[in-house]
Write an enzyme that holds these catalytic residues in place. Structure first.
Site, mmCIF file in Angstrom:
data_model
loop_
_atom_site.group_PDB
_atom_site.id
_atom_site.type_symbol
_atom_site.label_atom_id
_atom_site.label_comp_id
_atom_site.label_asym_id
_atom_site.label_seq_id
_atom_site.Cartn_x
_atom_site.Cartn_y
_atom_site.Cartn_z
ATOM 1 C CB THR A 186 11.949 34.208 63.572
ATOM 2 O OG1 THR A 186 11.214 33.623 64.617
ATOM 3 C CG2 THR A 186 13.001 35.133 64.156
ATOM 4 C CD GLU A 331 15.299 32.632 66.290
ATOM 5 O OE1 GLU A 331 14.690 31.583 66.005
ATOM 6 O OE2 GLU A 331 14.739 33.662 66.746
ATOM 7 C CE LYS A 439 5.433 26.981 66.110
ATOM 8 N NZ LYS A 439 6.682 26.281 66.277
ATOM 9 C CD1 TRP A 444 6.937 31.645 65.165
ATOM 10 C CD2 TRP A 444 5.897 31.068 67.042
ATOM 11 N NE1 TRP A 444 7.799 30.896 65.921
ATOM 12 C CE2 TRP A 444 7.187 30.528 67.070
ATOM 13 C CE3 TRP A 444 5.035 30.829 68.128
ATOM 14 C CZ2 TRP A 444 7.659 29.774 68.139
ATOM 15 C CZ3 TRP A 444 5.504 30.074 69.187
ATOM 16 C CH2 TRP A 444 6.797 29.559 69.183
HETATM 17 P P1 AMP Z 1 10.168 28.494 64.848
HETATM 18 O O1 AMP Z 1 11.354 29.384 64.930
HETATM 19 O O2 AMP Z 1 8.951 29.159 64.299
HETATM 20 O O3 AMP Z 1 10.505 27.249 64.125
HETATM 21 O O4 AMP Z 1 9.738 28.076 66.321
HETATM 22 C C1 AMP Z 1 10.658 27.499 67.194
HETATM 23 C C2 AMP Z 1 9.973 27.138 68.476
HETATM 24 O O5 AMP Z 1 8.989 26.133 68.250
HETATM 25 C C3 AMP Z 1 10.890 26.554 69.512
HETATM 26 O O6 AMP Z 1 11.600 27.539 70.212
HETATM 27 C C4 AMP Z 1 9.895 25.790 70.391
HETATM 28 O O7 AMP Z 1 9.254 26.659 71.313
HETATM 29 C C5 AMP Z 1 8.879 25.313 69.394
HETATM 30 N N1 AMP Z 1 9.158 23.911 69.013
HETATM 31 C C6 AMP Z 1 9.777 23.454 67.913
HETATM 32 N N2 AMP Z 1 9.820 22.117 67.899
HETATM 33 C C7 AMP Z 1 9.220 21.684 69.044
HETATM 34 C C8 AMP Z 1 8.959 20.409 69.625
HETATM 35 N N3 AMP Z 1 9.290 19.273 69.028
HETATM 36 N N4 AMP Z 1 8.335 20.384 70.824
HETATM 37 C C9 AMP Z 1 7.961 21.524 71.446
HETATM 38 N N5 AMP Z 1 8.175 22.751 70.942
HETATM 39 C C10 AMP Z 1 8.796 22.840 69.757
#
Ligand code: AMP
Length: 542
Positions: A186, A331, A439, A444
């Site tokens: 990540t 995570e 994002k 990311w």
């Molecule tokens: P990742 O580890 O790349 O999957 O990113 C995780 C992050 O994406 C989370 O900590 C949130 O900040 C964001 N995220 C994931 N799902 C949502 C959602 N449904 N609404 C808003 N933010 C989200």
């Protein structure tokens, strides 16, 4: 006194064993990078996974070794999910959208031994092949006929040759269910990417919960098309949910545009899909422009970033598709919450029901969550108070691979970096994220990397990179710069300064010059204030 039930470790291999025995004729359909639609079954995938497990052993892959993939969603990638993890090695799914420097860093950090790749990524492999320290074999996920005569990759192997050289007489080994099964990096907010190391146990428990009616709601009657990539948190677990439930799986390969996806949805009778909001924007745009309807799709899981309420409405009102708004993170394996109704919502009016659907949903069984204020104390679940969101559970990280970054937990809870409210019924709403990463299209972009590059320019005194709204990609990087006294630099020169230093799509869309960047008490840039200042900023690309 102990219970008197069988002791069987929870192992990923049991999923494909189950699917072969109970759903052997159920189809797995893939759009291949070779250009055709390929059809196979759970029985065949199970057999080829065993052959690949033997091939890995023949290549010298031992339990615990890391085996990397750079691949789209497809049946060969699925076979590796079981061959690698099932044999006791660790499947390291690498995001091909990263810059070659980052991929090299990650492969070295993971100490990958073998790297499997789709032919699309041959140029990437050519760029990193001489640089990675531990990779002994590169394997092209294709057959001999599709392998170029001079691929310019030393010691290149061919996937189908490896499978052909083995028979499928292989017994999946049994071992401790806490054994590592897969690894996903990540980007994190600071420094280098960090590895999240899943175990067989965490994966199996996550799979069982993810499939539940108030999760992804998946059964043997479903046809599931994961748009979410298998290189991003195991496609939200769908590659495991499929064989557990006996659902037919449809893999889109590299065809992620609206037309290619729509054709697969219709041709294969897809009932359930999953992906980030940007993908659905493309799909809905295509469907609308061509006056089409979904004839079989009923549910669509959307997460990764907040799903706009307008999209939830459009899906339901115009196409009869129920959005399952879900939240999670790498995570967390990744599913933490999903929005589905409680019995009490049945009597509600449509507007109130939309409000429920627009939340990030309720915690699935296995995930516990809480919100805390700045003083660390629990905040009430009243739908008003918002604070840092913390989680815990058997498929939530306890420490990063090789303990990178030290102990991430606070009193046994994992701080998500998100800020949220929770209402009295347990529905969670993300109000912000404390992280400053950007994002773009569900992926990311690390703002610190971008700032570091800008800061290397001789005319730049201070630089902050923040997310600016973009109609297509949700967010794109906007660079805010304070020039050194007397120095001159233009927007164009700064943008050109990124050439060759990062993946092209990471390049900031725009640059604005300011006299000062607001700083907090400890000297840190206050990006929240900057985001507020530039919230109306019009990007030239928008
Ligand atoms: P990742 O580890 O790349 O999957 O990113 C995780 C992050 O994406 C989370 O900590 C949130 O900040 C964001 N995220 C994931 N799902 C949502 C959602 N449904 N609404 C808003 N933010 C989200």
């Amino acid at each position: 006194m102990f219970g008197q039930m069988m002791q069987q470790p929870l192992l990923i291999s049991s999923l494909i064993v189950h699917a072969e025995r109970h759903h052997g004729d159920r189809e797995i359909v893939s759009r291949r990078v070779e250009g055709d639609i390929h059809r196979t079954t759970y029985k065949e995938v199970a057999s080829r996974s065993r052959r690949m497990a033997k091939a890995l052993a023949a290549l010298g892959v031992k339990p615990g070794d890391r085996v990397a993939t750079l691949a789209w969603n497809g049946y060969r990638h699925m076979e590796l999910y079981f061959a690698v993890s099932g044999s006791g090695a660790v499947l390291h799914t690498v995001n091909p959208r990263l810059h070659p420097d980052q991929i090299t860093y990650i492969a070295d950090h993971a100490e990958d031994q073998v790297l499997f790749f789709d032919m699309t990524f041959l140029p990437l492999i050519q760029a990193i092949a001489g640089r990675t320290k531990t990779i002994r074999h590169f394997v092209a996920m294709t057959d001999r006929a599709h392998l170029p005569a001079d691929a310019k990759v030393p010691g290149l192997l061919c996937y189908e040759d490896l499978v052909d050289a083995q028979d499928d007489r292989y017994d999946w080994p049994s071992f401790d269910e806490n054994t590592a099964s897969s690894l996903c990096y990540t980007s994190g907010t600071t420094g280098n990417p960090k590895g999240v190391l899943y175990s067989h146990r965490s994966t199996m428990l996550h799979t069982m919960s993810a499939a539940l009616p108030d999760g992804l709601d998946c059964s043997a009657a479903d046809v599931v098309l994961p748009v979410v990539p298998m290189f991003h948190v195991n496609a939200w677990g769908i590659v495991y949910v499929g064989p557990m439930t006996g659902a037919k799986l449809v893999f889109p390969g590299a065809g992620l545009d609206g037309k290619s996806l729509y054709e697969l949805f219709e041709a294969e009778g897809v009932t359930l899909s999953a992906g980030v909001p940007t993908v659905w924007q493309g799909l809905l745009g295509y469907v609308e422009a061509n006056g089409l309807k979904f004839s079989t799709m009923r549910r669509s899981a959307i997460g990764g970033s907040a799903c706009p309420p307008a999209m939830i409405r459009k899906f339901l009102n115009d196409y009869g598709v129920q959005v399952i708004h879900a939240w999670g993170m790498t995570e967390m394996s990744p599913i933490g919450t999903a929005a589905s109704f409680k019995a009490k919502h049945a009597a509600m009016g449509q507007e109130d029901r939309f409000a429920v659907m627009a939340t990030q949903g309720r915690a699935v069984f296995g995930v516990d969550m809480k919100i805390v204020g700045e003083d660390g104390r629990d905040l009430p679940w009243d739908g008003e108070a918002s604070g840092d969101l913390l989680v815990r559970g058997p498929w939530i990280i306890s420490s990063y691979f090789k303990n990178e970054g030290g102990d991430p937990l606070k009193d046994g809870w994992f701080p998500t970096g998100d800020v949220a409210k929770i209402n009295a019924d347990g529905y969670m709403i993300i109000t912000d994220r404390s992280k400053d990463v950007i994002k773009s299209g569900g992926e990311w972009i690390g703002s610190i990397d971008l700032e570091n590059i800008a800061m290397a320019h001789p005319a730049v005194a201070m630089a902050a990179c923040i997310a600016a709204r973009h109609p297509k990609w949700d967010e794109r990087p906007l660079l805010v710069v304070v020039k050194k006294p007397g120095a001159e630099v233009t927007r164009e020169e700064l943008i050109a300064f990124y050439d060759g230093k990062i993946a092209k799509w990471w390049t900031p869309d725009d640059v604005v010059f300011v006299d000062a960047i607001p700083l907090g008490a400890t000297g840190k840039m206050q990006k929240i204030k900057l985001r507020e200042q530039f919230k109306e900023h019009q990007l030239p690309s928008a």
